[in-house]
Design an enzyme around this catalytic site. Structure first.
Site, mmCIF file in Angstrom:
data_model
loop_
_atom_site.group_PDB
_atom_site.id
_atom_site.type_symbol
_atom_site.label_atom_id
_atom_site.label_comp_id
_atom_site.label_asym_id
_atom_site.label_seq_id
_atom_site.Cartn_x
_atom_site.Cartn_y
_atom_site.Cartn_z
ATOM 1 N N TYR A 21 0.825 -1.224 0.000
ATOM 2 C CA TYR A 21 0.000 0.000 0.000
ATOM 3 C C TYR A 21 0.853 1.266 0.000
ATOM 4 C CZ TYR A 21 -4.054 -2.888 0.566
ATOM 5 O OH TYR A 21 -5.037 -3.808 0.336
ATOM 6 N N VAL A 22 1.874 1.268 0.833
ATOM 7 C CA VAL A 22 2.698 2.477 0.938
ATOM 8 C C VAL A 22 3.621 2.616 -0.265
ATOM 9 C CG1 VAL A 22 4.644 3.443 2.240
ATOM 10 C CG2 VAL A 22 2.578 2.728 3.438
ATOM 11 N N THR A 97 6.314 -3.952 8.236
ATOM 12 C CA THR A 97 6.912 -4.123 9.571
ATOM 13 C C THR A 97 5.784 -4.578 10.505
ATOM 14 O OG1 THR A 97 6.585 -1.741 9.946
ATOM 15 C CG2 THR A 97 8.798 -2.445 9.326
ATOM 16 N N THR A 134 7.362 2.104 8.791
ATOM 17 C CA THR A 134 7.299 2.557 10.180
ATOM 18 C C THR A 134 8.260 1.715 11.009
ATOM 19 O OG1 THR A 134 4.998 3.180 9.885
ATOM 20 C CG2 THR A 134 5.751 2.834 12.157
ATOM 21 N N LYS A 214 6.184 9.287 13.803
ATOM 22 C CA LYS A 214 5.138 8.406 13.263
ATOM 23 C C LYS A 214 4.362 7.737 14.404
ATOM 24 C CE LYS A 214 2.906 5.916 10.370
ATOM 25 N NZ LYS A 214 1.847 6.480 9.559
ATOM 26 N N HIS A 221 -3.768 9.629 17.188
ATOM 27 C CA HIS A 221 -5.018 9.327 16.462
ATOM 28 C C HIS A 221 -5.842 8.301 17.245
ATOM 29 C CE1 HIS A 221 -2.683 10.445 12.561
ATOM 30 N NE2 HIS A 221 -2.960 11.493 13.303
ATOM 31 N N TYR A 261 -1.567 22.430 25.132
ATOM 32 C CA TYR A 261 -1.392 21.227 25.974
ATOM 33 C C TYR A 261 -0.638 20.107 25.260
ATOM 34 C CZ TYR A 261 -5.249 23.623 28.313
ATOM 35 O OH TYR A 261 -6.034 24.559 28.916
ATOM 36 N N CYS A 272 -9.513 22.628 38.650
ATOM 37 C CA CYS A 272 -10.550 22.081 37.758
ATOM 38 C C CYS A 272 -10.235 20.704 37.181
ATOM 39 C CB CYS A 272 -10.795 23.050 36.606
ATOM 40 S SG CYS A 272 -11.469 24.608 37.167
ATOM 41 N N LYS A 275 -10.368 17.620 39.625
ATOM 42 C CA LYS A 275 -11.721 17.544 40.206
ATOM 43 C C LYS A 275 -12.731 17.037 39.164
ATOM 44 C CE LYS A 275 -13.988 21.589 40.468
ATOM 45 N NZ LYS A 275 -15.231 21.513 39.699
HETATM 46 N N1 LIG Z 1 -0.758 0.682 5.033
HETATM 47 C C1 LIG Z 1 -0.795 1.897 5.556
HETATM 48 O O1 LIG Z 1 -1.829 2.561 5.566
HETATM 49 C C2 LIG Z 1 0.457 2.514 6.097
HETATM 50 C C3 LIG Z 1 0.491 3.898 6.323
HETATM 51 C C4 LIG Z 1 1.655 4.477 6.802
HETATM 52 C C5 LIG Z 1 2.761 3.671 7.068
HETATM 53 N N2 LIG Z 1 2.697 2.334 6.869
HETATM 54 C C6 LIG Z 1 3.892 1.533 7.124
HETATM 55 O O2 LIG Z 1 4.531 1.331 5.860
HETATM 56 C C7 LIG Z 1 5.141 0.042 5.817
HETATM 57 C C8 LIG Z 1 4.579 -0.758 4.660
HETATM 58 O O3 LIG Z 1 3.195 -0.965 4.875
HETATM 59 P P1 LIG Z 1 2.284 -1.626 3.740
HETATM 60 O O4 LIG Z 1 0.896 -1.613 4.282
HETATM 61 O O5 LIG Z 1 2.561 -0.970 2.421
HETATM 62 O O6 LIG Z 1 2.867 -3.130 3.712
HETATM 63 P P2 LIG Z 1 2.501 -4.303 2.696
HETATM 64 O O7 LIG Z 1 2.619 -5.572 3.472
HETATM 65 O O8 LIG Z 1 1.236 -3.990 1.970
HETATM 66 O O9 LIG Z 1 3.668 -4.243 1.607
HETATM 67 C C9 LIG Z 1 4.983 -4.665 1.846
HETATM 68 C C10 LIG Z 1 5.568 -5.089 0.511
HETATM 69 O O10 LIG Z 1 6.951 -5.336 0.675
HETATM 70 C C11 LIG Z 1 7.301 -6.438 -0.138
HETATM 71 N N3 LIG Z 1 8.560 -7.008 0.333
HETATM 72 C C12 LIG Z 1 8.822 -7.602 1.512
HETATM 73 N N4 LIG Z 1 10.109 -7.982 1.576
HETATM 74 C C13 LIG Z 1 10.684 -7.590 0.417
HETATM 75 C C14 LIG Z 1 12.007 -7.683 -0.102
HETATM 76 N N5 LIG Z 1 13.003 -8.249 0.575
HETATM 77 N N6 LIG Z 1 12.241 -7.156 -1.323
HETATM 78 C C15 LIG Z 1 11.248 -6.585 -2.032
HETATM 79 N N7 LIG Z 1 9.984 -6.465 -1.587
HETATM 80 C C16 LIG Z 1 9.705 -6.966 -0.385
HETATM 81 C C17 LIG Z 1 6.095 -7.369 -0.008
HETATM 82 O O11 LIG Z 1 6.048 -8.315 -1.052
HETATM 83 C C18 LIG Z 1 4.948 -6.371 -0.055
HETATM 84 O O12 LIG Z 1 4.516 -6.138 -1.376
HETATM 85 C C19 LIG Z 1 4.896 -0.577 7.204
HETATM 86 O O13 LIG Z 1 5.989 -0.292 8.016
HETATM 87 C C20 LIG Z 1 3.667 0.132 7.676
HETATM 88 O O14 LIG Z 1 3.578 0.157 9.108
HETATM 89 C C21 LIG Z 1 1.571 1.744 6.383
#
Ligand SMILES: NC(=O)c1ccc[n+]([C@@H]2O[C@H](COP(=O)([O-])OP(=O)(O)OC[C@H]3O[C@@H](n4cnc5c(N)ncnc54)[C@H](O)[C@@H]3O)[C@@H](O)[C@H]2O)c1
Length: 435
Positions: A21-22, A97, A134, A214, A221, A261, A272, A275
């Site tokens: 996704y990222v 991660t 992350t 992060k 949130h 804050y 306040c 209490k």
């Molecule tokens: N999904 C979210 O909304 C979001 C938002 C902000 C941050 N993050 C953080 O971003 C990071 C990624 O999240 P995600 O949801 O995209 O993860 P995901 O599991 O959807 O994608 C990870 C990708 O990495 C690939 N991968 C793993 N090992 C690999 C390697 N050795 N070589 C090449 N590709 C490899 C996997 O095949 C997979 O396509 C995480 O740390 C997550 O916490 C996620």
């Protein structure tokens, strides 16, 4: 949605490692704003999908920009890191991660991909590794940078991602926050420069701050959601419309939805907050409601006060001066001041303490203020120092328990006295002594 195309700096080749996704959104959007981007993933299906101009998963607006940027020759994909890394300027690590069973962060994917980068030692140019996954503070230094020999032309920066699934493309194109952390200005500048077409000034911070921010964002949130849910629950049980309550709450952009804050400092107190939290929790208990977040606030505050007490007890000084007695500056209200509790405990433990507060003269306080103070510290009159200068002269250490007005802060700084700054109010002294 249709993101607005923008012209970016040409010439930087970004390799995105991991196109979940990222990574996929980052890759497509960076290509969309003008960069040359190559995606690398061990998942053949995702790679083939990008090469076909299709999104490997559903995210509004993503497929269009993948199609457009692949057709324009700015976005490509491969499973073979060795074929693209030698030519990369920036390697952005976006692998997963996930949580381990005990809650710890799983770094297997990160370790593997960093190992893959380290194994590619035939590079034609310097490489900046930007960790977008992350990761817990310290990971960039301890897990990533350490894999590279000193002298290797590699710099590590942290560039966390803040997108939300479902609005990820818009979040990237119209970011509220871009953070780049690192100690190599050229590397930080290179990654920050990738976002120039978005017209936002990235926050340039230390590596560990970038990693920590992060967690601060996601924790806040989660706390906000639980806070609104708990207020909504107690409201509903009292026959009140919780949505109306929270909508009205959000109308206050001075104290409620603001920076107010949100600085680490000293415990709260006063007439306040404690209490009213007690009353809210008491009423929730009578309604048989469990509201763990609201119930935890006073214990959290007491813990913070206990840490402050320990920090003061640990000071290597016989004579401890305290600046401020009221629960905050510009008031003489002593009710539930955490400083009164702090003093009470210090005196109980036999410490030699004196206190100065610009708004409080012991012979002038009366009524509930006086009763509260005398109940806690009967001989408080003897501990008061009416002149700050005299206190600074006397003290081996000064505990700042209330934000000093500028002339007082200047007098403290000029005196050269050692300071424990509980309220984080004197910038020059902040770093040395924190609780
Ligand atoms: N999904 C979210 O909304 C979001 C938002 C902000 C941050 N993050 C953080 O971003 C990071 C990624 O999240 P995600 O949801 O995209 O993860 P995901 O599991 O959807 O994608 C990870 C990708 O990495 C690939 N991968 C793993 N090992 C690999 C390697 N050795 N070589 C090449 N590709 C490899 C996997 O095949 C997979 O396509 C995480 O740390 C997550 O916490 C996620």
């Amino acid at each position: 949605m249709n993101p607005t195309p923008a012209q970016g700096a040409e010439g930087t080749h970004v390799v995105i490692l991991g196109i979940g996704y990222v990574g996929c959104v980052t890759a497509a959007c960076l290509a969309h704003i003008g960069h040359r981007v190559t995606c690398v993933d061990c998942d053949e299906h995702k790679v083939q999908s990008v090469l076909r101009g299709a999104a490997p998963f559903y995210e509004p607006g993503l497929e269009e920009i993948i199609r457009e940027t692949v057709a324009a020759g700015r976005l490509s994909a491969t499973t073979d890191i060795a074929s693209v890394l030698p030519d990369a300027d920036v390697a952005m690590v976006c692998v997963g991660t996930p949580s381990e069973k005990n809650g710890n962060l799983g770094l297997d994917q990160l370790r593997r991909v960093v190992g893959d980068i380290a194994a590619q030692d035939i590079r034609r140019k310097p490489l900046v590794i930007a960790i977008r996954s992350t990761v817990f503070p310290g990971t960039c230094e301890e897990v990533v940078a350490r894999r590279f020999a000193p002298g290797a032309d590699v710099s590590v920066v942290a560039n966390p991602e803040f997108l939300r699934e479902g609005t990820a493309v818009r979040d990237f194109m119209e970011p509220a926050l871009v953070v780049v952390g690192g100690s190599d200005p050229a590397a930080v500048g290179k990654v920050a420069g990738l976002y120039a077409p978005l017209g936002i000034a990235p926050c340039l911070v230390s590596l560990r701050t970038a990693e920590m921010i992060k967690y601060a964002c996601n924790a806040s949130h989660a706390v906000k959601i639980s806070f609104a849910n708990e207020i909504g629950t107690i409201a509903a049980n009292l026959g009140i419309d919780g949505t109306e309550v929270m909508d009205t709450f959000c109308r206050d952009e001075s104290l409620n939805i603001s920076r107010a804050y949100l600085r680490p400092g000293f415990a709260f107190g006063g007439s306040c907050l404690p209490k009213d939290l007690r009353a809210l929790n008491y009423r929730a208990a009578r309604l048989d409601l469990k509201l763990p977040l609201l119930e935890s606030v006073i214990p959290s505050n007491e813990r913070h006060l206990a840490r402050a007490l320990q920090a003061v007890m640990d000071l290597p000084a016989e004579r401890i001066g305290v600046f401020g007695l009221a629960f905050k500056e510009s008031t003489d209200d002593l009710r539930e001041s955490p400083v009164v509790t702090l003093l009470e405990q210090l005196i109980g433990k036999g410490r030699n303490v004196r206190v100065f507060d610009p708004q409080i003269l012991p012979d002038r306080i009366y009524g509930s203020n006086q009763r509260y103070l005398l109940a806690a510290i009967p001989h408080i009159g003897k501990l008061f120092e009416p002149q700050l200068e005299a206190l600074l002269e006397w003290a081996g250490y000064l505990v700042v328990a209330q934000k000093p007005a500028p002339p007082f802060a200047e007098a403290i700084r000029a005196s050269g006295v050692a300071v424990l700054d509980l309220v984080n109010a004197i910038p020059d002294l902040r770093v040395a002594h924190r609780v």
